[in-house]
Scaffold this active site. Sequence first.
Site, mmCIF file in Angstrom:
data_model
loop_
_atom_site.group_PDB
_atom_site.id
_atom_site.type_symbol
_atom_site.label_atom_id
_atom_site.label_comp_id
_atom_site.label_asym_id
_atom_site.label_seq_id
_atom_site.Cartn_x
_atom_site.Cartn_y
_atom_site.Cartn_z
ATOM 1 N N TYR A 90 -1.941 -0.792 10.850
ATOM 2 C CA TYR A 90 -1.966 -1.319 9.615
ATOM 3 C C TYR A 90 -0.563 -1.119 8.943
ATOM 4 O O TYR A 90 -0.144 -1.943 8.069
ATOM 5 C CB TYR A 90 -3.871 -0.448 8.948
ATOM 6 C CG TYR A 90 -3.500 -0.904 7.515
ATOM 7 C CD1 TYR A 90 -3.162 -2.248 6.748
ATOM 8 C CD2 TYR A 90 -2.895 -0.366 6.527
ATOM 9 C CE1 TYR A 90 -3.206 -2.700 5.597
ATOM 10 C CE2 TYR A 90 -3.042 -0.323 5.068
ATOM 11 C CZ TYR A 90 -3.517 -1.647 4.800
ATOM 12 O OH TYR A 90 -3.262 -1.951 3.062
ATOM 13 N N THR A 137 0.779 -1.305 0.113
ATOM 14 C CA THR A 137 0.143 -0.100 -0.182
ATOM 15 C C THR A 137 0.821 1.377 0.104
ATOM 16 O O THR A 137 2.449 1.376 0.979
ATOM 17 C CB THR A 137 -0.982 -0.123 0.951
ATOM 18 O OG1 THR A 137 -0.691 0.931 1.463
ATOM 19 C CG2 THR A 137 -0.265 -0.150 2.976
ATOM 20 N N ASP A 138 0.374 2.977 -0.059
ATOM 21 C CA ASP A 138 0.953 3.822 -0.547
ATOM 22 C C ASP A 138 0.973 3.883 1.049
ATOM 23 O O ASP A 138 1.583 5.188 1.305
ATOM 24 C CB ASP A 138 0.264 4.485 -1.421
ATOM 25 C CG ASP A 138 -1.225 5.092 -0.985
ATOM 26 O OD1 ASP A 138 -1.524 4.565 -0.505
ATOM 27 O OD2 ASP A 138 -1.924 5.636 -1.723
ATOM 28 N N GLU A 139 0.191 3.435 1.177
ATOM 29 C CA GLU A 139 0.099 3.900 3.028
ATOM 30 C C GLU A 139 1.516 3.926 4.054
ATOM 31 O O GLU A 139 1.255 4.161 4.930
ATOM 32 C CB GLU A 139 -1.033 3.448 3.669
ATOM 33 C CG GLU A 139 -2.207 3.280 3.364
ATOM 34 C CD GLU A 139 -3.756 3.640 3.994
ATOM 35 O OE1 GLU A 139 -3.794 3.062 5.551
ATOM 36 O OE2 GLU A 139 -4.515 3.347 3.527
ATOM 37 N N LYS A 144 2.212 -2.818 7.094
ATOM 38 C CA LYS A 144 2.457 -3.705 5.650
ATOM 39 C C LYS A 144 4.111 -2.793 5.573
ATOM 40 O O LYS A 144 4.502 -4.152 5.325
ATOM 41 C CB LYS A 144 1.514 -2.470 4.939
ATOM 42 C CG LYS A 144 0.149 -3.430 4.449
ATOM 43 C CD LYS A 144 -0.133 -4.280 4.536
ATOM 44 C CE LYS A 144 0.224 -4.791 3.018
ATOM 45 N NZ LYS A 144 -0.148 -6.127 2.126
HETATM 46 P P1 NAD Z 1 -9.147 -8.003 2.397
HETATM 47 O O1 NAD Z 1 -9.699 -7.504 3.100
HETATM 48 O O2 NAD Z 1 -10.535 -7.744 0.659
HETATM 49 O O3 NAD Z 1 -8.609 -9.379 2.238
HETATM 50 C C1 NAD Z 1 -8.112 -9.543 2.444
HETATM 51 C C2 NAD Z 1 -8.057 -11.434 2.054
HETATM 52 O O4 NAD Z 1 -6.936 -12.280 3.053
HETATM 53 C C3 NAD Z 1 -9.318 -12.223 2.635
HETATM 54 O O5 NAD Z 1 -9.990 -13.135 1.394
HETATM 55 C C4 NAD Z 1 -8.990 -12.791 3.910
HETATM 56 O O6 NAD Z 1 -9.845 -14.016 4.162
HETATM 57 C C5 NAD Z 1 -7.339 -13.358 3.696
HETATM 58 N N1 NAD Z 1 -6.234 -13.559 4.494
HETATM 59 C C6 NAD Z 1 -6.590 -12.944 6.049
HETATM 60 N N2 NAD Z 1 -5.579 -13.521 6.887
HETATM 61 C C7 NAD Z 1 -5.641 -14.270 5.802
HETATM 62 C C8 NAD Z 1 -4.346 -15.173 6.657
HETATM 63 N N3 NAD Z 1 -3.908 -15.506 7.656
HETATM 64 N N4 NAD Z 1 -4.567 -16.544 6.088
HETATM 65 C C9 NAD Z 1 -4.688 -16.377 4.478
HETATM 66 N N5 NAD Z 1 -5.584 -15.543 4.315
HETATM 67 C C10 NAD Z 1 -5.873 -14.209 5.038
HETATM 68 O O7 NAD Z 1 -8.024 -7.049 2.001
HETATM 69 P P2 NAD Z 1 -7.636 -6.722 -0.077
HETATM 70 O O8 NAD Z 1 -8.675 -5.148 -0.087
HETATM 71 O O9 NAD Z 1 -8.642 -7.148 -0.876
HETATM 72 O O10 NAD Z 1 -6.666 -5.782 0.046
HETATM 73 C C11 NAD Z 1 -5.351 -6.816 -0.687
HETATM 74 C C12 NAD Z 1 -3.942 -7.009 -0.479
HETATM 75 O O11 NAD Z 1 -3.910 -4.963 -0.945
HETATM 76 C C13 NAD Z 1 -3.668 -6.563 1.019
HETATM 77 O O12 NAD Z 1 -2.635 -7.241 0.996
HETATM 78 C C14 NAD Z 1 -3.933 -4.872 1.420
HETATM 79 O O13 NAD Z 1 -2.616 -4.282 2.862
HETATM 80 C C15 NAD Z 1 -3.352 -4.018 -0.114
HETATM 81 N N6 NAD Z 1 -3.528 -3.191 -0.851
HETATM 82 C C16 NAD Z 1 -5.093 -2.934 -0.863
HETATM 83 C C17 NAD Z 1 -5.989 -2.000 -1.342
HETATM 84 C C18 NAD Z 1 -6.612 -1.107 -1.241
HETATM 85 O O14 NAD Z 1 -7.748 -0.429 -1.250
HETATM 86 N N7 NAD Z 1 -8.321 -1.722 -0.745
HETATM 87 C C19 NAD Z 1 -4.845 -0.569 -1.535
HETATM 88 C C20 NAD Z 1 -3.483 -1.383 -1.690
HETATM 89 C C21 NAD Z 1 -2.276 -2.359 -0.960
HETATM 90 P P1 TYD Z 2 -10.715 4.175 4.076
HETATM 91 O O1 TYD Z 2 -11.941 3.374 3.165
HETATM 92 O O2 TYD Z 2 -10.732 3.482 5.719
HETATM 93 O O3 TYD Z 2 -9.647 3.562 3.201
HETATM 94 P P2 TYD Z 2 -8.026 3.713 4.694
HETATM 95 O O4 TYD Z 2 -8.768 4.638 5.628
HETATM 96 O O5 TYD Z 2 -6.838 3.121 3.825
HETATM 97 O O6 TYD Z 2 -7.757 4.884 3.196
HETATM 98 O O7 TYD Z 2 -10.738 5.148 4.626
HETATM 99 C C1 TYD Z 2 -10.685 6.440 3.858
HETATM 100 C C2 TYD Z 2 -10.997 7.500 3.417
HETATM 101 O O8 TYD Z 2 -12.031 7.802 3.937
HETATM 102 C C3 TYD Z 2 -10.011 7.702 5.007
HETATM 103 O O9 TYD Z 2 -9.308 9.488 5.151
HETATM 104 C C4 TYD Z 2 -11.087 7.527 6.678
HETATM 105 C C5 TYD Z 2 -12.563 7.689 5.709
HETATM 106 N N1 TYD Z 2 -14.136 7.294 6.202
HETATM 107 C C6 TYD Z 2 -14.648 8.098 6.545
HETATM 108 O O10 TYD Z 2 -14.748 9.228 7.128
HETATM 109 N N2 TYD Z 2 -16.188 7.313 7.609
HETATM 110 C C7 TYD Z 2 -15.866 5.948 7.397
HETATM 111 O O11 TYD Z 2 -16.697 5.638 8.028
HETATM 112 C C8 TYD Z 2 -14.149 5.385 6.618
HETATM 113 C C9 TYD Z 2 -14.933 4.073 6.881
HETATM 114 C C10 TYD Z 2 -13.211 6.044 6.124
#
Ligand code: NAD
Ligand code: TYD
Length: 353
Positions: free
Chosen positions: A158, A133-135, A162
Amino acid sequence: MSWTKSILVTGGAGFIGSHVIRRLISKYPNYRIVNFDKLTYAGNLENLKDIDHMDNYVFCKGDICDPTSIQDAFNKYEITDVIHLAAESHVDRSISGPMEFVITNVVGTVNLLNVAKSSWKVYSNHIFYHISTDEVYGSLGEEGLFEETTPYDPRSPYSASKASSDHFVRAYHHTYGLQVKLSNCSNNYGSHQFPEKLIPLMIHNVLNNKELPVYGDGKNIRDWLWVVDHAIAIDEIFHNGKNGETYNIGGLNEWTNIELVKTICSLLDKKLDRPADSSEKLITYVKDRAGHDRRYAIDASKIENDLGWKPSITFEEGLSKTIDWYLANSAWIENVTSGEYRNYYQQQYEERG
Ligand code: NAD
Ligand code: TYD
């Protein structure tokens, strides 16, 4: 069938993982795709029900925190490569329970690295690709973009987990010579995203006539990317990215949370044929998230220049498609938000007031 690759995709039942699997399965019929997932609250096999009959797809229930279950999958499916997405992924949950994030995101990643290191013989034949993630770069002021060289400065449990897992992946490259690739992406949106993240939560709450909780002053900024474009970037990096390198992925699409929520409201009013402003009335400012990062924005010029990737659709198109998907899939939302999640959400909601 002899497969040209047998790829372990961890977290394939989650939001991004399911889009990655859908792409790989249809584009590479000679690859076997093994979806290795523990099926936590965030993982749902329904996310893949359109492709789970395909010959080159296998689901393997397993936990990255259990080295034996990883080793068994490597042996049984003769794993040649790993695309690692499994993680605990929600910042708010990391604030209320950081240890789960250390165990899954850090220890789980090191478990995977260890099994890959001991199972693979000639490392140049295998890829370990970590999705991040960019975070990890921290929070930006009003100006500037995260580059691949931006120093790490994670500020939530989080992002700290990461960042740590990214460091371990790089350490296994430098110390043991594993072939690794990494990418750090901005906020994704699209179908099948669990409705605890901003965009699906707001859609879900409008549909249920519930308050729309906006944290703090609503002016925090995120860069949003359509999840299918992230999956395309992952495919590109897996095949053409350089060994040991990191690629930033982003949409050049910055929005304050409040403007984004208002846009969702107005799109929903139109799509549901409701009077203008009826959804916006549900917006409620609530207590800010602890340590809330102010702004994320990505410089994606490296992946664009080196691999020719850029987002394929505009945010307007992507957001509209996304809302349409949630409107057409209310049963999916009902299903994934039942049980454990309902209790968690209720508790969070009461705490924020
Ligand atoms: P998500 O929470 O939707 O899915 C996570 C998946 O991992 C689920 O299917 C869960 O069952 C599985 N999982 C969790 N713990 C596990 C374990 N111990 N063993 C096996 N499987 C397990 O997450 P996402 O949003 O799809 O993110 C996927 C990846 O991308 C993550 O690594 C996250 O850090 C990264 N990422 C997410 C975003 C975003 O905006 N969602 C952005 C950048 C990077
Ligand atoms: P989120 O979707 O949780 O992603 P991330 O924290 O990883 O960026 O949140 C996106 C943005 O929205 C973040 O600035 C927090 C804000 N937010 C709200 O204002 N209300 C909400 O209920 C949630 C879940 C997030």
